[in-house]
Scaffold this motif. Structure first.
Motif, PDB file in Angstrom:
ATOM      1  N   ARG A  85      48.005  37.859 -14.880  1.00 38.66           N
ATOM      2  CA  ARG A  85      47.975  38.324 -13.490  1.00 38.66           C
ATOM      3  C   ARG A  85      49.398  38.633 -13.018  1.00 38.66           C
ATOM      4  NH1 ARG A  85      42.813  37.186 -11.384  1.00 38.66           N
ATOM      5  NH2 ARG A  85      41.656  35.661 -12.610  1.00 38.66           N
ATOM      6  N   HIS A 124      47.348  44.253  -9.445  1.00 37.67           N
ATOM      7  CA  HIS A 124      47.101  44.103  -8.015  1.00 37.67           C
ATOM      8  C   HIS A 124      47.032  45.467  -7.352  1.00 37.67           C
ATOM      9  CE1 HIS A 124      47.894  42.974  -3.785  1.00 37.67           C
ATOM     10  NE2 HIS A 124      47.318  41.835  -4.120  1.00 37.67           N
ATOM     11  N   SER A 161      39.843  39.066  -7.576  1.00 37.49           N
ATOM     12  CA  SER A 161      40.752  38.231  -6.797  1.00 37.49           C
ATOM     13  C   SER A 161      41.330  37.161  -7.724  1.00 37.49           C
ATOM     14  CB  SER A 161      40.010  37.592  -5.628  1.00 37.49           C
ATOM     15  OG  SER A 161      39.056  36.653  -6.113  1.00 37.49           O
ATOM     16  N   LYS A 162      42.131  36.284  -7.166  1.00 38.10           N
ATOM     17  CA  LYS A 162      42.735  35.237  -7.992  1.00 38.10           C
ATOM     18  C   LYS A 162      41.703  34.286  -8.574  1.00 38.10           C
ATOM     19  CE  LYS A 162      47.237  35.215  -5.674  1.00 38.10           C
ATOM     20  NZ  LYS A 162      48.224  34.406  -4.913  1.00 38.10           N
ATOM     21  N   GLN A 164      42.450  46.198  -9.290  1.00 36.77           N
ATOM     22  CA  GLN A 164      41.663  45.748  -8.155  1.00 36.77           C
ATOM     23  C   GLN A 164      41.085  46.934  -7.375  1.00 36.77           C
ATOM     24  OE1 GLN A 164      44.484  43.299  -5.983  1.00 36.77           O
ATOM     25  NE2 GLN A 164      43.469  41.439  -6.703  1.00 36.77           N
ATOM     26  N   SER A 223      48.401  46.561  -4.841  1.00 40.30           N
ATOM     27  CA  SER A 223      49.712  47.055  -4.424  1.00 40.30           C
ATOM     28  C   SER A 223      50.506  47.633  -5.582  1.00 40.30           C
ATOM     29  CB  SER A 223      50.514  45.924  -3.768  1.00 40.30           C
ATOM     30  OG  SER A 223      50.737  44.871  -4.695  1.00 40.30           O
TER      31      SER A 223
END
Length: 644
Positions: free
Chosen positions: A644, A373, A628-629, A612, A375
């Protein structure tokens, strides 16, 4: 409700371009036998007319002169057996006006055409008879920003091979039988995947649209005068492949609960309409991931606030549990449905976490992809998009992949070959999309995706010196012509096959790094600065398209899957590493230390890491993040696990 003027379609999903369309899915196969037409760069190259005598003022003589208006592009296309034709520019209007507001009949004697675009012609009121009969192999038909309307006479179909139809920016008011897209029985457009009707004046859709185009995947109706959808559109099984539906900026008053029958729907944009309710059944669309209902005055005030600021998942959950958005209501029992939803979520989480790891430990043949991700990334990469690309090449998706082994044996060659194959197949010879791969260590972020005039855009192309885009295109055109003559062929090869994609463009798209250097010039080339080498292990990937955001994502999915397969093959086969002299110089002799067999075995079971990349607009608002998911879902087959 009738509108006196049409607003310019707004970009759905919070300022992001609609995920379909500028020249909607130029995904037709533009065959490699094409080459830019010399007189076609502006289609306004004039050929002197023979003037009648000074006393000639009769209407018959003028009509004769109009009929004989020359079309050198058509003559050249016929002589060289070309499969693509682009007609645009101010000179086109005069000739179409002289032809009675129609396309010239001579155009419909080019049966080899796969791609036809006639755009920006204010005098084109109807295509004219003979299109369906004369162009049976047509894959893409782009007739945008003309004056077509109020209907299509005669109707366009049947066009059995057509995949892309763009009629945006015209004056269409209705598409009734005989003046529409084609017959419904048998289907007039049996292979059509993308339909763009945005920016017209349509008050209703043809009731038989689903029967006419049963394989439709993307439908753009933004900026019309629609107050409802035909019931047949949402009939069970009517459009089993429809994944994207955009109908923003209309007058829609009601959304049928039957929309739940669109089993493949992923993206729905109904912003800026007159909806007062959202049917709770919308939550039953099994693949729905993105919705936009902003600009509607909903009765449920809480729901109205949610659609302005909450994620799709939260909105659908609110509808699912009985919010006042639609027809279920809070009093109805929804225990079994809620429990089923929870069960699905539990299974998905188990597959993505613990169980996935156990399966991978047991199955050495599985591929592993780990998504990081934004973040979690220590230095996430961001691409800022300028609004100018909207009229040139609006869609871009990026990703960072870490852990590739391109050092050993022929691994780099296999990687480049697979990229070429993707360009030929899924990218349909770069007409649908273009891939560019960069050495991440040479990429200086943040990046800017923008446009520049050909005379101002400078790049160091792969294997060449710095050059202006205008000069590069001219050089490539000259090289292509010389090569064609030397080989005595009709076709051109290599990079030269894609130059026609720039025809008629006043500005060229480019990706610029933080140093101000152009590192990518799609769809032609990327820069020597970020060239992939054998020592490259971390890559920045970009996919751009003039047609659809979804096709960018699909191709990125396929590219990352292929990279995982190639990496696993390289690590398991333990190929000997070898560097060329040039590559050795590039790294100043600092080669990686040889790996032990235990390291190689460990690496063979290590996942590729996919980080990402966020794409934002000029104000920093998110347009798209990949993966994305919902991305990489299609690659999660029996031999792939996405962590993930």
């Amino acid at each position: 409700m009738e509108r006196t003027s049409q607003p310019r379609p707004t970009a759905p999903f919070g300022g992001r371009p609609a995920p379909l369309w500028h020249s909607l899915w130029r995904s037709s196969v533009r065959a490699c036998s094409l080459w830019p037409l010399p007189a076609l760069a502006g289609s306004d190259a004039r050929v002197p007319r023979k003037h009648a005598g000074s006393g000639c003022g009769s209407g018959g003589a003028m009509a004769a002169a109009a009929v004989s208006e020359p079309w050198p592009e058509l003559e050249l296309a016929e002589r060289e057996r070309r499969r693509e034709l682009l007609l645009t520019g101010p000179g086109l209007e005069e000739r179409v006006r002289a032809a009675g507001g129609r396309l010239p009949p001579r155009l419909f004697t080019l049966p080899l055409l796969h791609y036809l675009e006639v755009s920006g012609c204010g005098s084109l009121r109807e295509p004219g008879p003979g299109l369906a009969q004369g162009l049976p192999q047509l894959h893409s038909l782009v007739l945008r920003r003309n004056a077509l309307g109020p209907g299509l006479s005669p109707e366009l179909g049947p066009l059995p091979a057509l995949r892309v139809l763009d009629l945006s920016g015209n004056a269409l008011e209705a598409l009734p039988p005989g003046q529409g897209l084609g017959p419904a029985d048998p289907p007039g457009l049996p292979q059509l995947q993308s339909l763009n009707l945005s920016g017209n004046r349509l008050r209703e859709l043809p009731a038989d649209l689903a029967r006419c185009a049963p394989r439709l995947q993307t439908l753009n109706l933004t900026g019309n005068c629609l107050d409802s959808f035909p019931a047949a559109l949402f009939r069970p099984g009517a459009l089993p492949l429809l994944s994207e539906l955009a109908a923003a900026d209309n007058c829609l008053r009601e959304l049928s609960p039957d929309i739940a029958h669109l089993a493949s729907l992923k993206t729905l944009d109904l912003s800026n309409n007159q909806l007062s309710e959202i049917p709770a059944e919308l939550a039953d669309c099994p693949k729905l991931k993105e919705i936009n209902f902003r600009g509607n005055k909903l009765k449920d005030r809480r729901l109205e606030k949610m659609v302005s600021g909450c994620q799709t998942r939260s909105i659908l959950e609110y509808l699912r549990v009985g919010g006042r958005g639609g027809g279920r209501g809070k009093g109805k029992a929804e225990g079994p449905e809620k429990e089923e939803g929870r069960r699905r979520r539990r299974e998905r989480k188990k597959k993505e976490s613990g169980e996935a790891g156990e399966e991978d430990a047991d199955g050495a043949g599985r591929l592993l992809l780990r998504v990081l991700h934004v973040s979690e990334s220590p230095a996430p990469l961001t691409v800022r998009v300028s609004p100018e690309v909207r009229d040139v090449r609006p869609f871009l998706v990026g990703a960072v992949v870490r852990g590739m082994d391109l050092h050993a044996g022929s691994s780099l060659k296999r990687f480049l070959t697979s990229q070429t194959k993707l360009h030929e197949d899924l990218c349909e010879k770069r007409t649908a999309a273009t891939i560019a791969t960069h050495d991440l260590s040479a990429v200086r972020g943040p990046l800017l995706y923008t446009t520049r005039p050909p005379q101002d855009l400078k790049i160091i192309p792969l294997g060449r010196r710095e050059v202006k885009a205008k000069d590069l295109v001219r050089q490539l055109q000259q090289e292509a012509e010389e090569h064609r003559k030397q080989k005595k062929r009709q076709n051109v090869s290599g990079l030269h096959r894609y130059l026609h994609l720039l025809d008629g463009k006043e500005n060229y798209p480019c990706l610029v790094d933080a140093d101000g250097d152009v590192i990518s010039f799609p769809p032609i080339t990327n820069s020597e600065k970020t060239k992939i080498k054998k020592t490259t292990s971390d890559l920045f990937l970009e996919v751009t398209s003039a047609t659809s955001l979804q096709i960018c994502k699909d191709i990125m999915d396929a590219l990352i899957l292929k990279m995982a397969e190639l990496n696993k093959y390289t690590l398991e086969n333990k190929e000997e590493g070898s560097l060329s002299d040039t590559e050795a110089d590039a790294i100043s002799g600092q080669l990686a230390a040889p790996r032990t067999s235990s390291q190689a075995e460990k690496d063979a079971h290590s996942p590729l890491v996919v980080e990402q990349v966020r794409v934002v607009d000029e104000e920093g608002r998110l347009k798209v993040v990949y993966p994305s998911k919902t991305d990489l879902g299609t690659v999660a087959a029996s031999h792939v696990t996405v962590i993930r």
